[in-house]
Design an enzyme around this catalytic site. Structure first.
Site, PDB file in Angstrom:
ATOM      1  N   ARG A  33      -8.598   8.427  15.393  1.00 12.90           N
ATOM      2  CA  ARG A  33      -7.561   8.885  14.799  1.00 12.90           C
ATOM      3  C   ARG A  33      -6.656   9.961  15.066  1.00 12.90           C
ATOM      4  NH1 ARG A  33      -7.378  11.901   9.701  1.00 12.90           N
ATOM      5  NH2 ARG A  33      -5.671  11.645   8.396  1.00 12.90           N
ATOM      6  N   ARG A  74       5.336  18.458  -1.650  1.00 16.07           N
ATOM      7  CA  ARG A  74       4.375  19.742  -1.739  1.00 16.07           C
ATOM      8  C   ARG A  74       5.181  20.930  -2.399  1.00 16.07           C
ATOM      9  NH1 ARG A  74      -0.211  19.613   1.573  1.00 16.07           N
ATOM     10  NH2 ARG A  74       0.061  17.977   3.274  1.00 16.07           N
ATOM     11  N   LYS A 220      -2.068   2.231   4.017  1.00 17.68           N
ATOM     12  CA  LYS A 220      -2.806   3.195   3.547  1.00 17.68           C
ATOM     13  C   LYS A 220      -2.686   2.967   1.940  1.00 17.68           C
ATOM     14  CE  LYS A 220      -3.192   7.453   5.349  1.00 17.68           C
ATOM     15  NZ  LYS A 220      -2.610   8.756   5.874  1.00 17.68           N
ATOM     16  N   THR A 278     -11.668   9.273   3.793  1.00 16.26           N
ATOM     17  CA  THR A 278     -11.669  10.521   2.774  1.00 16.26           C
ATOM     18  C   THR A 278     -12.950  11.118   2.371  1.00 16.26           C
ATOM     19  OG1 THR A 278      -9.327   9.824   2.233  1.00 16.26           O
ATOM     20  CG2 THR A 278     -10.282  11.704   1.249  1.00 16.26           C
TER      21      THR A 278
END
Length: 481
Positions: A33, A74, A220, A278
């Site tokens: 990845r 963020r 995802k 994850t």
């Protein structure tokens, strides 16, 4: 027995050392990845070239997938780099504040539309849920909050709204530029972050094709609202990733295990590949051995039927790159010995839509009931071995193909192994002999074993698989097949 579950490892600074990369490949990585949240296009293209070159040197095929950053919501930065927020204190998220002007009372936002997406009473989670804010009032560019769970907060930490519902689009301008880089390196898969609907997946596919890329699309699942459109998103995708970080923050940790099982089952029942990701071996960023909880986590995903398990910082920045891959390999093999039927395979009422699909699934039913040792699927696109891999079995499926793109694609399919194989004859007996010889050369079968070969009458034609032949190796003299 070969390991059936595939291992995805993220490349990063820790894998740039050629010795580390070689050790990782020897440990059994199937797919790498490239995380486009970090690094330049040039760095990623070089890493893809290096891993493909080293894989060839090891006589292996390794897939490459690009993971788009998506809309990162963020906070901005603090004057002092970090602050400590006390429980009960007031704290303001201010979309109009300067990038580096944060302090203990307020901080800026990268996503300027956040004040339009939240209301009084909403819960905001910062730094993957480590800090919790309750929204008291939204006024212009300011979101005034009270700290429910405090702690240290540093620069650029992520923000989630509990329950989801943020309006940020899945594909950003950065993602559009990154898709062109993914096409340039001929990535085998492209992962779309934070999709909310099939439209997001379809847009990414169209942009990739326009740029000259031919890879599959991975959606995802990391937004709460993606769960309400799960089947739609799965149907538009080639593969699904259960991105448990943001998803767990949005829906709550307690809900995550059941949702993971639901997604794996749904993906398999719709003939799609599924990756579980994850923090699977998070402790091994620093430690040479996994925790028991991590062992159970990986094993349960394997038993539930995931195609692949993924490593992130464990390999990109960890201290024990080869050891973490070896540990994951060991856990997957142990879990695969616990054979169990998968709910997704109870398909008595499913109708086949294509002849090659019918051949693929009939092959697996036959192989599981007849004691077949191996399956040789002559394939152009990889569709036949994909359908085969949706049916639980301990029987290895060899995808025999002349196309390097197909060989790389199937590296993500559970229980499927790529084989370079070029059909040079239209004589079916000759092709059968060559296919069996290839399996014998690999040690997959020996005299007396049963093998199933699938192929088309017109070999080399896309989607043309229409025949299944059962062969006993070495039987009937010199010209048996």
């Amino acid at each position: 027995m070969q390991r059936r579950t595939k291992i995805v490892a993220t490349l990063g600074p820790a894998t740039d050392d050629p010795k580390v990369l070689d050790a990782m490949l020897q440990a059994g990585v199937d797919v790498v990845r490239l995380n486009f949240s970090h690094g330049s296009h040039e760095e990623h293209i070089l890493r893809a070239e290096n891993v493909r070159n080293r894989a060839r040197a090891h006589g292996r095929q390794v897939g490459v997938f690009v993971d788009l950053q998506g809309p990162k919501i963020r906070i901005e930065r603090f004057k002092e780099g970090k602050v400590r927020l006390d429980e009960g204190a007031r704290f303001t998220l201010d979309a109009a504040l300067g990038v580096n002007d944060g302090d203990v009372t307020r901080v800026g936002l990268t996503y300027k539309s956040l004040p339009d997406d939240v209301n009084r009473g909403d819960t905001l989670l910062l730094d993957d849920g480590a800090l919790v804010l309750w929204v008291e009032e939204v006024r212009g560019s300011e979101i005034e909050c009270r700290v429910v769970i405090g702690g240290e907060l540093s620069n650029n930490k992520g923000i989630n709204r509990q329950g989801g519902g943020l309006s940020a689009k899945a594909l950003t301008d950065k993602d559009r530029a990154d898709i062109k880089a993914a096409a340039k390196m001929q990535a085998d898969y492209l992962a779309v972050s934070f999709p909310r609907s099939a439209a997001d997946v379809n847009e990414a596919r169209e942009l990739l094709r326009q740029a000259g890329g031919h890879g599959g699309i991975i959606a995802k699942i990391e937004r709460a609202e993606a769960l309400t459109a799960l089947e739609e998103i799965i149907g538009a995708s080639d593969a699904i990733m259960i991105a448990r970080g943001d998803l767990g923050v949005e829906i709550g940790d307690a809900e995550l295990p059941a949702v993971q099982k639901r997604i794996i089952q749904a993906a398999r029942s719709m003939d799609r590949v599924v990756i579980t990701a994850t923090q699977m071996m998070q402790s091994m960023i620093e430690n040479p051995m996994p925790t028991r909880a991590e062992v159970f986590d990986v094993a349960n995903a394997v038993i539930d039927g995931t195609d692949a398990v993924m490593l992130s910082a464990e390999t990109a920045a960890g201290k024990h790159v080869a050891k973490v891959v070896e540990a994951m390999d060991r856990i997957c093999r142990g879990a695969e010995r616990q054979r169990s039927g998968l709910d997704s395979e109870r398909r008595q009422h499913i109708q086949f839509n294509r002849i090659d699909e019918a051949i693929a699934k009939a092959t697996m039913y036959t192989a599981n009931k007849l004691g077949v040792k191996a399956i040789a699927a002559l394939t152009e696109s990889g569709a036949t071995p994909l359908w085969m891999s949706r049916i639980s079995s301990g029987i290895p499926i060899y995808a025999l193909t002349r196309h390097v793109e197909t060989r790389r694609k199937v590296t993500l399919y559970r229980g499927v192994y790529p084989v370079s194989f070029d059909v040079t004859s239209q004589d079916h007996k000759q092709v059968n002999r060559e296919a069996v010889d290839e399996l014998m050369r690999r040690g997959a079968v020996r005299d007396g074993d049963l093998v199933i070969i699938t192929k088309g009458d017109l070999m080399g034609e896309l989607g043309g698989t229409n025949a299944m032949k059962i062969i006993r190796v070495g039987e009937h003299g010199v010209d048996p097949y």
